[in-house]
Scaffold this active site. Structure first.
Site, PDB file in Angstrom:
ATOM      1  CD  GLU A 189       2.500  -0.542   8.293  1.00  9.50           C
ATOM      2  OE1 GLU A 189       3.340  -0.050   9.093  1.00  9.50           O
ATOM      3  OE2 GLU A 189       1.293  -0.268   8.345  1.00  9.50           O
TER       4      GLU A 189
ATOM      5  CD  GLU B 125       6.239   4.782  11.922  1.00  8.25           C
ATOM      6  OE1 GLU B 125       6.862   3.724  12.186  1.00  8.25           O
ATOM      7  OE2 GLU B 125       5.040   4.947  12.194  1.00  8.25           O
TER       8      GLU B 125
END
Length: 132
Positions: A75, A82
């Site tokens: 994550e 991102e």
């Protein structure tokens, strides 16, 4: 060989400590600002409580630790990818979308693996608790 470290001591105490500070800052940033990280942490807490309640074995704790650690690590990497993609382009570019989707896919696959590990460990214990 790279000359990036030429003339520098590889393990200066302030350099290493600064690296740890940056790493911890990144982890806390993800915890504070990323909804998915918060969800992973809540689920991890629940799994740890269940592990304590059911007195899971050492091997089961190792598997649980790798499942939790892997999801959280992926994550963090997903979030970093991102952010890096967002920094490079504000446009909707097919390659940017693919990079983000692939990183999210990695988290998804490992999360499914972690759920499978959790079911293998906890389902028999839960069935024993409620059926006996």
């Amino acid at each position: 060989m790279s000359s990036d470290y030429k003339g520098r001591r590889p393990f200066r105490s302030s350099g290493v400590l600064d690296s740890f500070k940056h790493a911890i800052a990144g982890i806390f940033s993800a915890i504070l600002h990323e909804r998915n990280m918060q969800i992973h942490l809540v689920i991890s807490f629940i799994v740890i409580v269940l592990g304590i309640f059911f007195r899971v074995t050492t091997i089961e704790w190792i598997l649980i630790s790798f499942a939790i650690g892997g999801v959280i690590t992926l994550e963090l990497l997903n979030t970093a990818i991102e952010r890096a993609v967002d920094l490079v382009t504000q446009e909707h570019h097919p390659l940017a979308k693919q990079a983000k989707d692939m990183a999210a896919g990695a988290v998804f696959i490992y999360a499914l693996l972690s759920v499978t590990v959790g079911l293998i460990i906890f389902l028999p214990k839960l069935l024993n608790l409620f059926l006996l």
